[in-house]
Design an enzyme around this catalytic site. Structure first.
Site, PDB file in Angstrom:
ATOM      1  N   GLU A 273      -7.612 -13.562 -15.295  1.00 42.79           N
ATOM      2  CA  GLU A 273      -7.751 -12.174 -14.816  1.00 42.79           C
ATOM      3  C   GLU A 273      -8.978 -11.502 -15.438  1.00 42.79           C
ATOM      4  O   GLU A 273      -9.651 -10.693 -14.798  1.00 42.79           O
ATOM      5  CB  GLU A 273      -6.487 -11.368 -15.118  1.00 42.79           C
ATOM      6  CG  GLU A 273      -5.230 -11.902 -14.464  1.00 42.79           C
ATOM      7  CD  GLU A 273      -5.362 -12.084 -12.963  1.00 42.79           C
ATOM      8  OE1 GLU A 273      -5.964 -11.228 -12.298  1.00 42.79           O
ATOM      9  OE2 GLU A 273      -4.859 -13.111 -12.451  1.00 42.79           O
ATOM     10  N   TRP A 276     -11.711 -12.572 -13.362  1.00 45.31           N
ATOM     11  CA  TRP A 276     -11.807 -11.802 -12.101  1.00 45.31           C
ATOM     12  C   TRP A 276     -12.623 -10.530 -12.322  1.00 45.31           C
ATOM     13  O   TRP A 276     -13.423 -10.113 -11.494  1.00 45.31           O
ATOM     14  CB  TRP A 276     -10.407 -11.404 -11.584  1.00 45.31           C
ATOM     15  CG  TRP A 276      -9.804 -12.404 -10.638  1.00 45.31           C
ATOM     16  CD1 TRP A 276      -8.823 -13.289 -10.934  1.00 45.31           C
ATOM     17  CD2 TRP A 276     -10.141 -12.617  -9.250  1.00 45.31           C
ATOM     18  NE1 TRP A 276      -8.530 -14.040  -9.809  1.00 45.31           N
ATOM     19  CE2 TRP A 276      -9.314 -13.647  -8.770  1.00 45.31           C
ATOM     20  CE3 TRP A 276     -11.060 -12.034  -8.369  1.00 45.31           C
ATOM     21  CZ2 TRP A 276      -9.380 -14.115  -7.444  1.00 45.31           C
ATOM     22  CZ3 TRP A 276     -11.126 -12.488  -7.054  1.00 45.31           C
ATOM     23  CH2 TRP A 276     -10.292 -13.520  -6.602  1.00 45.31           C
ATOM     24  N   TRP A 304     -11.595   2.006  12.209  1.00 44.39           N
ATOM     25  CA  TRP A 304     -10.318   2.252  11.526  1.00 44.39           C
ATOM     26  C   TRP A 304      -9.714   3.477  12.212  1.00 44.39           C
ATOM     27  O   TRP A 304      -9.971   4.611  11.804  1.00 44.39           O
ATOM     28  CB  TRP A 304     -10.556   2.512  10.038  1.00 44.39           C
ATOM     29  CG  TRP A 304     -11.214   1.362   9.323  1.00 44.39           C
ATOM     30  CD1 TRP A 304     -12.541   1.191   9.082  1.00 44.39           C
ATOM     31  CD2 TRP A 304     -10.562   0.217   8.769  1.00 44.39           C
ATOM     32  NE1 TRP A 304     -12.761   0.009   8.407  1.00 44.39           N
ATOM     33  CE2 TRP A 304     -11.558  -0.610   8.200  1.00 44.39           C
ATOM     34  CE3 TRP A 304      -9.230  -0.214   8.686  1.00 44.39           C
ATOM     35  CZ2 TRP A 304     -11.270  -1.829   7.570  1.00 44.39           C
ATOM     36  CZ3 TRP A 304      -8.948  -1.410   8.050  1.00 44.39           C
ATOM     37  CH2 TRP A 304      -9.959  -2.211   7.500  1.00 44.39           C
ATOM     38  N   ASN A 339      -0.690  -4.014 -10.689  1.00 44.28           N
ATOM     39  CA  ASN A 339      -1.563  -4.763  -9.770  1.00 44.28           C
ATOM     40  C   ASN A 339      -0.865  -5.135  -8.460  1.00 44.28           C
ATOM     41  O   ASN A 339      -1.438  -5.008  -7.376  1.00 44.28           O
ATOM     42  CB  ASN A 339      -2.082  -6.029 -10.458  1.00 44.28           C
ATOM     43  CG  ASN A 339      -3.028  -6.794  -9.557  1.00 44.28           C
ATOM     44  OD1 ASN A 339      -4.052  -6.273  -9.129  1.00 44.28           O
ATOM     45  ND2 ASN A 339      -2.683  -8.029  -9.220  1.00 44.28           N
ATOM     46  N   TRP A 357     -10.754   1.454   4.200  1.00 50.15           N
ATOM     47  CA  TRP A 357     -10.520   1.132   2.779  1.00 50.15           C
ATOM     48  C   TRP A 357     -11.311   2.041   1.847  1.00 50.15           C
ATOM     49  O   TRP A 357     -10.915   2.276   0.701  1.00 50.15           O
ATOM     50  CB  TRP A 357     -10.840  -0.344   2.500  1.00 50.15           C
ATOM     51  CG  TRP A 357     -12.235  -0.792   2.867  1.00 50.15           C
ATOM     52  CD1 TRP A 357     -12.617  -1.342   4.053  1.00 50.15           C
ATOM     53  CD2 TRP A 357     -13.419  -0.737   2.046  1.00 50.15           C
ATOM     54  NE1 TRP A 357     -13.962  -1.622   4.036  1.00 50.15           N
ATOM     55  CE2 TRP A 357     -14.476  -1.267   2.809  1.00 50.15           C
ATOM     56  CE3 TRP A 357     -13.682  -0.287   0.759  1.00 50.15           C
ATOM     57  CZ2 TRP A 357     -15.790  -1.362   2.326  1.00 50.15           C
ATOM     58  CZ3 TRP A 357     -14.977  -0.380   0.267  1.00 50.15           C
ATOM     59  CH2 TRP A 357     -16.011  -0.911   1.050  1.00 50.15           C
ATOM     60  N   TRP A 380     -10.085  -3.382  -3.359  1.00 49.47           N
ATOM     61  CA  TRP A 380      -9.910  -2.764  -2.032  1.00 49.47           C
ATOM     62  C   TRP A 380     -10.414  -3.676  -0.928  1.00 49.47           C
ATOM     63  O   TRP A 380      -9.755  -3.846   0.096  1.00 49.47           O
ATOM     64  CB  TRP A 380     -10.589  -1.381  -1.970  1.00 49.47           C
ATOM     65  CG  TRP A 380      -9.619  -0.348  -2.446  1.00 49.47           C
ATOM     66  CD1 TRP A 380      -9.500   0.146  -3.707  1.00 49.47           C
ATOM     67  CD2 TRP A 380      -8.558   0.236  -1.676  1.00 49.47           C
ATOM     68  NE1 TRP A 380      -8.438   1.012  -3.773  1.00 49.47           N
ATOM     69  CE2 TRP A 380      -7.835   1.095  -2.545  1.00 49.47           C
ATOM     70  CE3 TRP A 380      -8.136   0.127  -0.361  1.00 49.47           C
ATOM     71  CZ2 TRP A 380      -6.734   1.826  -2.115  1.00 49.47           C
ATOM     72  CZ3 TRP A 380      -7.034   0.866   0.067  1.00 49.47           C
ATOM     73  CH2 TRP A 380      -6.345   1.698  -0.799  1.00 49.47           C
TER      74      TRP A 380
HETATM   75  C1  FAD Z   1      -6.886  -2.130  -4.707  1.00 52.63           C
HETATM   76  C2  FAD Z   1      -7.113  -2.512  -6.151  1.00 52.63           C
HETATM   77  C3  FAD Z   1      -7.850  -1.667  -6.969  1.00 52.63           C
HETATM   78  C4  FAD Z   1      -8.078  -2.005  -8.312  1.00 52.63           C
HETATM   79  N1  FAD Z   1      -8.818  -1.153  -9.092  1.00 52.63           N
HETATM   80  C5  FAD Z   1      -9.073  -1.481 -10.379  1.00 52.63           C
HETATM   81  C6  FAD Z   1      -9.838  -0.626 -11.201  1.00 52.63           C
HETATM   82  O1  FAD Z   1     -10.344   0.420 -10.774  1.00 52.63           O
HETATM   83  N2  FAD Z   1     -10.010  -0.984 -12.507  1.00 52.63           N
HETATM   84  C7  FAD Z   1      -9.485  -2.145 -13.023  1.00 52.63           C
HETATM   85  O2  FAD Z   1      -9.673  -2.413 -14.217  1.00 52.63           O
HETATM   86  N3  FAD Z   1      -8.781  -2.979 -12.239  1.00 52.63           N
HETATM   87  C8  FAD Z   1      -8.542  -2.686 -10.957  1.00 52.63           C
HETATM   88  N4  FAD Z   1      -7.788  -3.523 -10.179  1.00 52.63           N
HETATM   89  C9  FAD Z   1      -7.324  -4.794 -10.750  1.00 52.63           C
HETATM   90  C10 FAD Z   1      -5.930  -4.769 -11.420  1.00 52.63           C
HETATM   91  O3  FAD Z   1      -4.995  -4.186 -10.583  1.00 52.63           O
HETATM   92  C11 FAD Z   1      -5.914  -4.060 -12.766  1.00 52.63           C
HETATM   93  O4  FAD Z   1      -6.959  -4.532 -13.589  1.00 52.63           O
HETATM   94  C12 FAD Z   1      -4.595  -4.289 -13.500  1.00 52.63           C
HETATM   95  O5  FAD Z   1      -3.514  -3.853 -12.729  1.00 52.63           O
HETATM   96  C13 FAD Z   1      -4.621  -3.567 -14.830  1.00 52.63           C
HETATM   97  O6  FAD Z   1      -3.422  -3.731 -15.517  1.00 52.63           O
HETATM   98  P1  FAD Z   1      -3.346  -4.627 -16.824  1.00 52.63           P
HETATM   99  O7  FAD Z   1      -4.433  -4.272 -17.763  1.00 52.63           O
HETATM  100  O8  FAD Z   1      -1.961  -4.549 -17.336  1.00 52.63           O
HETATM  101  O9  FAD Z   1      -3.654  -6.064 -16.198  1.00 52.63           O
HETATM  102  P2  FAD Z   1      -3.444  -7.534 -16.746  1.00 52.63           P
HETATM  103  O10 FAD Z   1      -2.668  -8.274 -15.705  1.00 52.63           O
HETATM  104  O11 FAD Z   1      -2.908  -7.539 -18.108  1.00 52.63           O
HETATM  105  O12 FAD Z   1      -4.922  -8.130 -16.709  1.00 52.63           O
HETATM  106  C14 FAD Z   1      -5.783  -8.149 -17.849  1.00 52.63           C
HETATM  107  C15 FAD Z   1      -7.129  -7.568 -17.495  1.00 52.63           C
HETATM  108  O13 FAD Z   1      -7.782  -8.369 -16.525  1.00 52.63           O
HETATM  109  C16 FAD Z   1      -8.525  -7.545 -15.618  1.00 52.63           C
HETATM  110  N5  FAD Z   1      -7.960  -7.724 -14.273  1.00 52.63           N
HETATM  111  C17 FAD Z   1      -6.688  -8.021 -13.956  1.00 52.63           C
HETATM  112  N6  FAD Z   1      -6.567  -8.177 -12.610  1.00 52.63           N
HETATM  113  C18 FAD Z   1      -7.793  -7.969 -12.093  1.00 52.63           C
HETATM  114  C19 FAD Z   1      -8.324  -7.984 -10.762  1.00 52.63           C
HETATM  115  N7  FAD Z   1      -7.552  -8.266  -9.688  1.00 52.63           N
HETATM  116  N8  FAD Z   1      -9.623  -7.668 -10.579  1.00 52.63           N
HETATM  117  C20 FAD Z   1     -10.433  -7.389 -11.641  1.00 52.63           C
HETATM  118  N9  FAD Z   1      -9.994  -7.381 -12.924  1.00 52.63           N
HETATM  119  C21 FAD Z   1      -8.688  -7.665 -13.147  1.00 52.63           C
HETATM  120  C22 FAD Z   1      -8.361  -6.107 -16.101  1.00 52.63           C
HETATM  121  O14 FAD Z   1      -9.439  -5.797 -16.946  1.00 52.63           O
HETATM  122  C23 FAD Z   1      -7.048  -6.184 -16.887  1.00 52.63           C
HETATM  123  O15 FAD Z   1      -6.937  -5.210 -17.889  1.00 52.63           O
HETATM  124  C24 FAD Z   1      -7.555  -3.221  -8.826  1.00 52.63           C
HETATM  125  C25 FAD Z   1      -6.820  -4.062  -7.986  1.00 52.63           C
HETATM  126  C26 FAD Z   1      -6.597  -3.708  -6.676  1.00 52.63           C
HETATM  127  C27 FAD Z   1      -5.785  -4.630  -5.793  1.00 52.63           C
END
Ligand code: FAD
Length: 466
Positions: A273, A276, A304, A339, A357, A380
């Site tokens: 992640e 990502w 849209w 997420n 979007w 998005w």
């Molecule tokens: C529509 C949409 C919008 C999002 N907007 C953001 C945003 O503005 N900022 C943001 O940090 N993340 C965003 N994410 C990714 C993800 O949802 C969040 O990073 C995550 O929910 C944060 O919670 P966590 O720190 O507990 O995640 P964990 O599951 O603990 O992940 C650890 C770290 O990995 C990174 N990460 C995890 N999933 C993703 C992902 N899919 N894409 C990129 N990085 C990821 C983040 O830095 C996160 O803190 C988005 C995802 C979607 C589907």
């Protein structure tokens, strides 16, 4: 003793801060500064939740700097003008900063480098926000990756920069004008949600410690369940640089060394992640047009046709789809959304309500504490089916079956929607009979999922065949 400036941006910490560490090594007096940008609420890409978290982080950074002999200088305005002015006032000769991955940050860096050179100042920019940035991870042909899996393999093969120690002492700084540390009243914003996490480096390090010690070994099993605290909750900490991605990565590798096979698998899933995050940063760096256009050229210019009244119901958590509404209410109240729910709500806006979007992307930026341009745009466009390595457009999540799979006992839904507390969980996993409601104080679904899905498929097919 000569004087240099360290310009804090999204690196609000003393530990493993690449530019600050370099600035502190040369025996110079370091002026730590943060510059608040001027913006108006009418076309803002931020909001009360993120600004409130920022205020907390600045207060904590100032306290941490005072503990090592310095303090935070705060200014407001155009960063280039303010930095050149501060350099003149303090007779600084160099400006240290960590590079920003987004196009706005990048353009300020370019302007600053030119303006500083005219003033005889030297700028020193460092890689810090990502473990591997910009064009470090490339295909064999030297092209940026467009697909995640080969990117992550190439990412894993590169040697990783070390985790630097915390800066332990800084020389006292001379009398220098500074604004008061801000609170939310500085901006004309509605109040922030009541459930925000505390900001600052110490709070972030406690979250990291807690995740690694208690939850990381089960991450793979719990990360998709919004009612369970199974994820790290580090996104706002990485967004504001309260922790470095290097330190997070290193701590997870160390924990993986001590773990059994299942625990190691979970930690590797977590590291994926983090990759990502860097994948989307390099997408934004290499293809900045994603901020306006669909990454997949096939879907550029598609229509849209949704009704904008749906946007309001979605944004306020009043669509009549419990999992969507719970998530949108969580976002307002806590500045966070799980997420799994980000994917469900984003697909709902685009594929059930047929709204662009970009409207959802902006709403998320206004409410998320972790609002990060690259990840938000990536998420998005992934959900809309238009992005880099996106979900294929015909894979449309059904909010009712997503509830059955990820919130089967409705613990998450009931937490955020009091009106549904007494409704049996099973009833929240399927639409109510036409013309009925799930509860008296809860609206009926604003669309029929099956009919919406058919229209989505038609819209994408017609866009793809142009
Ligand atoms: C529509 C949409 C919008 C999002 N907007 C953001 C945003 O503005 N900022 C943001 O940090 N993340 C965003 N994410 C990714 C993800 O949802 C969040 O990073 C995550 O929910 C944060 O919670 P966590 O720190 O507990 O995640 P964990 O599951 O603990 O992940 C650890 C770290 O990995 C990174 N990460 C995890 N999933 C993703 C992902 N899919 N894409 C990129 N990085 C990821 C983040 O830095 C996160 O803190 C988005 C995802 C979607 C589907």
């Amino acid at each position: 003793m000569h004087t240099v400036i360290h310009w804090f941006r999204r690196d609000l910490r003393l530990t493993d801060n690449t530019a600050l560490h370099a600035a502190s090594q040369g025996g110079a007096r370091v002026i730590p500064v943060f510059i608040l940008s001027k913006w108006t609420t009418s076309h803002a890409w931020t909001g009360a939740n993120r600004q409130s978290f920022l205020c907390d982080c600045l207060r904590s950074l100032d306290a941490n700097l005072r503990a090592i002999g310095a303090r935070l200088i705060l200014r407001e305005g155009d960063a280039v003008e303010e930095l050149c002015r501060l350099a003149k006032e303090t007779a600084a000769t160099e400006i240290f900063f960590n590079r920003d991955p987004d196009p706005w940050g990048r353009s300020v860096e370019e302007r600053l480098t030119k303006a500083a050179a005219q003033e005889g100042l030297h700028c020193r920019a460092f890689k810090d926000v990502a473990i591997h940035e910009r064009q470090e991870v490339l295909t064999g042909a030297g092209e940026p990756f467009r697909v995640f899996t080969p990117y992550s393999r190439a990412w894993a093969k590169l040697s990783k920069p070390p985790v630097l120690p915390a800066v332990k002492t800084l020389p006292a700084i001379p009398e220098t004008a500074s604004l008061e540390l801000p609170d939310l009243s500085r901006w004309n914003l509605p109040p922030a949600g009541g459930g925000l996490l505390p900001g600052g480096e110490k709070a972030a390090r406690e979250r990291l410690k807690d995740f690694v010690a208690r939850r990381s070994l089960h991450y793979a099993d719990t990360r998709d369940l919004p009612s369970v605290p199974g994820t790290s909750r580090l996104s706002q900490d990485l967004r504001f640089g309260l922790l470095s991605p290097r330190e997070v990565h290193r701590k997870c590798l160390d924990a993986a060394d001590q773990a059994d096979a299942t625990g190691r698998g979970s930690l590797m899933k977590f590291i994926a992640e983090i990759v990502w995050r860097e994948f989307y940063m390099q997408i934004l760096w290499n293809f900045p047009s994603v901020l306006e256009l669909e990454f997949n050229p096939k879907f550029r210019g598609m229509t849209w046709p949704g009704d904008l009244r749906g946007l309001d119901a979605w944004a306020h958590g009043e669509t009549g789809f419990p999992i969507v509404d719970a998530a949108m209410r969580e976002l307002r109240e806590t500045g966070f959304m799980h997420n799994r729910c980000r994917m469900i709500t984003a697909m709902f806006l685009t594929k059930d309500l047929h709204l662009d979007w970009r409207l959802g992307e902006r709403h998320f930026m206004q409410f998320l504490m972790d609002g990060e341009i690259a990840s938000n745009n990536g998420g998005w466009q992934w959900s809309a089916g238009t992005g880099a390595d996106a979900a294929p457009y015909f894979r449309i999540q059904n909010p009712w079956s997503q509830t059955l799979r990820y919130d089967p006992d409705a613990a998450y839904i009931k937490k955020w929607i009091p009106a549904l507390r007494d409704v049996p969980a099973k009833r929240l996993c399927e639409p109510p009979a036409p013309g009925t409601r799930l509860a008296r104080d809860y609206p009926p679904p604003i669309v029929d999922h099956a009919a919406s899905r058919d229209l989505t498929l038609a819209l994408f097919k017609s866009a793809g065949s142009r």
